[in-house]
Structure formats: structure tokens, C-alpha cells
Design a protein around this motif. Structure first.
Motif, PDB file in Angstrom:
ATOM      1  N   ASP A  89      -3.705  29.730  15.145  1.00 58.45           N
ATOM      2  CA  ASP A  89      -4.035  28.355  15.481  1.00 58.45           C
ATOM      3  C   ASP A  89      -5.493  28.020  15.199  1.00 58.45           C
ATOM      4  OD1 ASP A  89      -5.131  29.978  17.394  1.00 58.45           O
ATOM      5  OD2 ASP A  89      -4.523  28.746  19.107  1.00 58.45           O
ATOM      6  N   ALA A  90      -6.201  28.897  14.495  1.00 60.38           N
ATOM      7  CA  ALA A  90      -7.636  28.694  14.278  1.00 60.38           C
ATOM      8  C   ALA A  90      -7.884  27.728  13.128  1.00 60.38           C
ATOM      9  CB  ALA A  90      -8.324  30.023  13.990  1.00 60.38           C
ATOM     10  N   ALA A  91      -8.626  26.662  13.414  1.00 59.60           N
ATOM     11  CA  ALA A  91      -9.067  25.768  12.352  1.00 59.60           C
ATOM     12  C   ALA A  91     -10.392  26.279  11.817  1.00 59.60           C
ATOM     13  CB  ALA A  91      -9.218  24.351  12.885  1.00 59.60           C
ATOM     14  N   GLY A  92     -10.692  25.909  10.586  1.00 60.86           N
ATOM     15  CA  GLY A  92     -11.952  26.325   9.997  1.00 60.86           C
ATOM     16  C   GLY A  92     -13.099  25.459  10.483  1.00 60.86           C
ATOM     17  N   PRO A  93     -14.274  25.599   9.878  1.00 60.46           N
ATOM     18  CA  PRO A  93     -15.434  24.816  10.299  1.00 60.46           C
ATOM     19  C   PRO A  93     -15.273  23.339   9.958  1.00 60.46           C
ATOM     20  CG  PRO A  93     -15.917  26.000   8.291  1.00 60.46           C
ATOM     21  CD  PRO A  93     -14.574  26.484   8.746  1.00 60.46           C
ATOM     22  N   CYS A  94     -16.053  22.505  10.618  1.00 62.82           N
ATOM     23  CA  CYS A  94     -15.967  21.059  10.420  1.00 62.82           C
ATOM     24  C   CYS A  94     -16.344  20.634   9.007  1.00 62.82           C
ATOM     25  CB  CYS A  94     -16.907  20.348  11.381  1.00 62.82           C
ATOM     26  SG  CYS A  94     -16.460  20.476  13.109  1.00 62.82           S
ATOM     27  N   PHE A  95     -17.494  21.118   8.543  1.00 59.90           N
ATOM     28  CA  PHE A  95     -18.082  20.592   7.318  1.00 59.90           C
ATOM     29  C   PHE A  95     -17.969  21.608   6.183  1.00 59.90           C
ATOM     30  CE2 PHE A  95     -20.629  18.337  10.654  1.00 59.90           C
ATOM     31  CZ  PHE A  95     -20.070  17.084  10.424  1.00 59.90           C
ATOM     32  N   ARG A  96     -17.472  21.121   5.028  1.00 59.32           N
ATOM     33  CA  ARG A  96     -17.366  21.947   3.825  1.00 59.32           C
ATOM     34  C   ARG A  96     -17.913  21.103   2.683  1.00 59.32           C
ATOM     35  NH1 ARG A  96     -11.854  23.299   5.427  1.00 59.32           N
ATOM     36  NH2 ARG A  96     -11.935  23.758   7.646  1.00 59.32           N
ATOM     37  N   GLY A  97     -18.983  21.548   2.062  1.00 63.81           N
ATOM     38  CA  GLY A  97     -19.584  20.647   1.098  1.00 63.81           C
ATOM     39  C   GLY A  97     -20.472  21.292   0.061  1.00 63.81           C
ATOM     40  N   ILE A  98     -21.387  20.497  -0.464  1.00 65.88           N
ATOM     41  CA  ILE A  98     -22.123  20.834  -1.673  1.00 65.88           C
ATOM     42  C   ILE A  98     -23.542  20.264  -1.581  1.00 65.88           C
ATOM     43  CG2 ILE A  98     -21.341  18.714  -2.841  1.00 65.88           C
ATOM     44  CD1 ILE A  98     -21.665  22.121  -4.598  1.00 65.88           C
ATOM     45  N   ASN A  99     -24.508  20.952  -2.157  1.00 64.83           N
ATOM     46  CA  ASN A  99     -25.842  20.402  -2.385  1.00 64.83           C
ATOM     47  C   ASN A  99     -25.805  19.643  -3.709  1.00 64.83           C
ATOM     48  OD1 ASN A  99     -28.251  21.752  -0.564  1.00 64.83           O
ATOM     49  ND2 ASN A  99     -26.447  23.076  -0.686  1.00 64.83           N
ATOM     50  N   LEU A 100     -26.019  18.337  -3.669  1.00 64.55           N
ATOM     51  CA  LEU A 100     -26.119  17.551  -4.899  1.00 64.55           C
ATOM     52  C   LEU A 100     -27.594  17.315  -5.167  1.00 64.55           C
ATOM     53  CD1 LEU A 100     -23.108  15.061  -4.734  1.00 64.55           C
ATOM     54  CD2 LEU A 100     -23.317  17.251  -5.946  1.00 64.55           C
ATOM     55  N   SER A 101     -28.127  18.187  -6.004  1.00 62.76           N
ATOM     56  CA  SER A 101     -29.553  18.281  -6.242  1.00 62.76           C
ATOM     57  C   SER A 101     -29.982  17.393  -7.407  1.00 62.76           C
ATOM     58  CB  SER A 101     -29.873  19.757  -6.535  1.00 62.76           C
ATOM     59  OG  SER A 101     -31.171  19.932  -6.998  1.00 62.76           O
ATOM     60  N   GLY A 102     -31.237  16.983  -7.379  1.00 63.62           N
ATOM     61  CA  GLY A 102     -31.804  16.144  -8.427  1.00 63.62           C
ATOM     62  C   GLY A 102     -32.844  15.185  -7.878  1.00 63.62           C
ATOM     63  N   GLY A 103     -32.666  14.766  -6.623  1.00 63.19           N
ATOM     64  CA  GLY A 103     -33.612  13.859  -6.006  1.00 63.19           C
ATOM     65  C   GLY A 103     -34.951  14.509  -5.700  1.00 63.19           C
TER      66      GLY A 103
END
Length: 344
Positions: free
Chosen positions: A18-32
Motif C-alpha cells: 500500500d506504499a505510495a511513492g514520493p509526492c514530487f517527481r521532476g526535472i531541473n530545466l536549466s538555462g536561466g
């Protein structure tokens, strides 16, 4: 102990049923953060395009860490933010919101302003707090905007950095901004070195002195897989060390009743590196009671195909890392609304 090779073969639901994973799954969008602070937009630096944002949303990602330069956003310490640069950041946040993605605002400055260390005149602790007071007032109580205090402080004593971080907290909360705040440690905020001694004391001891009246914060750590944990080599001889660092951070966070987020990590396309990547993501999934999530380094419209860690697609060709990231991003997770105010 489970080895990297064995972990890489486990399915994503290898933990409790019944274990859910972490809330946030994402990416660094670099360039700024590219170029010198006085550079011109679209010539020296650029923020992510909607095409790039849409690609990573389609891969299941729900958060972007957005690097930018403090000096470019605030050209004079203690003075107003640059209207044009602030608007560019706001426009980019609006694009993330359109695609139902949260954002981590990331001053990518290594605890420096024009190469002067935070806490040293003119980049005083007060100046750092002023910057965050001004920026947080622009995004106050937008639950999909998270404040990352600073990218990878280094060569600064941990107690000195803690003082600056707490000053920023006071400024942010003083304007009524209750957003989730991510706090790095010093020594490049490495997970592997979190409990190692250094100037000012270990991060794992000193940073417990964070003072947030809202108690809505988490610690941000970074972890790479190469021999010196720098992320500058395409080999991954540190696979096992990287996974062990994640497990160690999990134990530390659980013991101290706090949360963590893996703000940077990345590997090349070598098969053994892909296996190491999956093992680290598995470890985060299996310890998601303390991990808020992860943002992979790196992607962005201007990143070249030659960069080993890059997962930006080129001419329709996807990078090999993306299959592992997509599987992790699309695994079951808690409701995102509950994640934005669960720092502690």
C-alpha cells in the motif's frame, strides 16, 4: 544489503503493497542561470520553452526546479528586483501552472553574489534576507511555488550558512508567505557528506537549527554517482555509495522528524549507470515517508546532446535515462495538494 544490480531488477512496487511513492517527481530545466549576470535573454541565457515543459509533463513529471541568477534578478543588493527578469520568471511559472506542474525557484548561486560569499559584505546576511523577502512577496501563498533558498552552498561554514538561512526564513514569513521552503546544507549539500564534519560542524547536526515558525520546510540534498560525487564524469563507480547515501539520509530524516528532497542527481546512458539510477529511485520510493521527491539534473532547450547527464530529447531521439525516470514519475503517489505543506 541489497546490491545495486539486484535493486535494479526489482519492480517499482517492490515495497509495501500500500506504499505510495514520493509526492514530487521532476526535472531541473536549466538555462536561466547561463551566462554572466549582465547577459542578454535568448543570447546568453534562456528559460524553458513550452515544448520542453510539455515533454516532461507527458513523461509523468509534476515539478520543475528552475535555476536563475540572483544578480540578474536583483542587480543591486538591497534594491528592487529587476522588473523584466521577474516577469520572465513569472511567465515561466505560468507555463508550469498551465501544465499543472509545481516549481522550485532556485537561485543558482552557490551562496555567492558576484563571487562574494553570503555573510560577507556587501553580500551580508541581511542582503540575502532582503532578496528573499522581495522574491517571496511576489509568489506568497501560491501553493505550487516552492522556495529553494540556494543552490549548493560551498566553502562557507555551516553555522554561518544556517544564520543566513534563518534570516531568509524570517523575511519570507514576515511578508506572510507560507510556501514550502527547501533548505540546503553546505559542502555542495551532498547527501553522502551530510553527516561529515567540516567548518562550522556537520550539516546533519548544525542544520537542525533551522527556525521556521510555520514549520513548513524540508532539506534539499544532491547526490551524484561518479567517483568524486561531482556529476562531472560519465562514469558511475559511485553507484553503491549513492544508494547508501540515500538510505543514510532516510534514516537521518526519520530520526529527526523531518523531510528531504533530492534536488540534483544524474547519470550517463551507460547500462551500469542506468541500473544505479533505478536503484536510487527505488530507495527513495521505499523511504517515501521522509522523501518529498526528486528533480533530475539535467534538461533544457540549450543543453547539448554531448552532455552525458542530459535528458533533453534531440531531433526526436530520447535519452536512455528517460525510461527509468518516466517509470518512477508515473508510479502511484499521494495527492499533490497534501505535499505542498508537509515539509515538517
Amino acid at each position: 544489503m541489497l546490491t545495486i544490480a539486484a535493486a535494479a531488477m526489482l519492480p517499482w512496487n517492490a515495497g509495501p503493497a500500500d506504499a505510495a511513492g514520493p509526492c514530487f517527481r521532476g526535472i531541473n530545466l536549466s538555462g536561466g542561470e547561463f551566462g554572466n549576470p549582465d547577459g542578454a535573454i535568448f543570447k546568453d541565457y534562456a528559460y524553458p520553452s513550452e515544448v520542453t515543459i510539455g515533454y516532461f509533463k507527458q513523461k509523468g513529471m509534476n515539478i520543475v526546479r528552475l535555476p536563475f541568477l540572483w544578480e540578474r534578478l536583483q542587480p543591486e543588493l538591497g534594491q528592487a528586483l529587476n522588473d523584466a527578469e521577474l516577469q520572465r520568471i513569472k511567465d515561466t511559472v505560468a507555463l508550469f501552472r498551465k501544465h499543472k506542474m509545481s516549481v522550485i525557484l532556485d537561485p543558482h548561486n552557490y551562496a555567492q553574489y558576484r563571487k562574494t560569499q553570503v555573510g560577507t559584505p556587501p553580500a551580508t546576511t541581511l542582503a540575502f534576507a532582503d532578496f528573499w523577502t522581495r522574491l517571496s512577496s511576489e509568489f506568497a501563498n501560491q501553493d505550487d511555488v516552492i522556495f529553494g533558498l540556494m543552490n549548493e552552498p560551498h566553502d562557507i561554514a555551516s553555522d554561518k550558512w544556517l544564520s543566513a538561512a534563518n534570516a531568509a526564513f524570517r523575511g519570507i514569513r514576515a511578508v506572510g508567505a507560507n510556501n514550502l521552503i527547501l533548505v540546503p546544507g553546505t559542502k555542495w549539500t551532498g547527501a553522502h557528506s551530510w553527516q561529515s564534519d567540516g567548518p562550522g560542524g556537520p550539516n546533519g547536526t548544525v542544520m537542525l537549527g533551522v527556525k521556521d515558525p510555520r514549520k513548513n520546510y524540508a532539506f534539499e540534498v544532491h547526490q551524484y554517482f561518479d567517483s568524486d560525487f561531482s556529476g562531472t564524469h560519465d562514469e558511475c563507480s559511485g553507484n553503491e555509495n549513492a544508494r547508501n547515501a540515500i538510505v543514510g539520509m532516510s534514516d537521518w530524516a526519520r530520526k529527526n522528524g523531518t523531510k528531504v528532497l533530492l534536488g540534483e542527481f544524474g547519470v550517463s546512458q551507460a547500462p551500469e549507470c542506468i541500473a544505479g539510477l533505478k536503484a536510487v529511485l527505488d530507495a527513495i520510493h521505499d523511504n517515501s515517508d521522509v522523501w518529498l521527491g526528486w528533480t533530475y539534473w539535467v534538461a533544457g532547450d540549450w543543453w547539448p546532446e554531448s552532455e552525458p547527464l542530459n535528458v533533453q530529447p534531440h531531433e526526436g531521439h530520447e535519452r536512455k535515462q528517460i525510461a527509468v525516470l518516466e517509470a518512477a514519475a508515473k508510479a502511484p503517489s499521494p495527492a499533490e495538494d497534501a505535499c505542498r505543506t508537509m515539509g515538517r
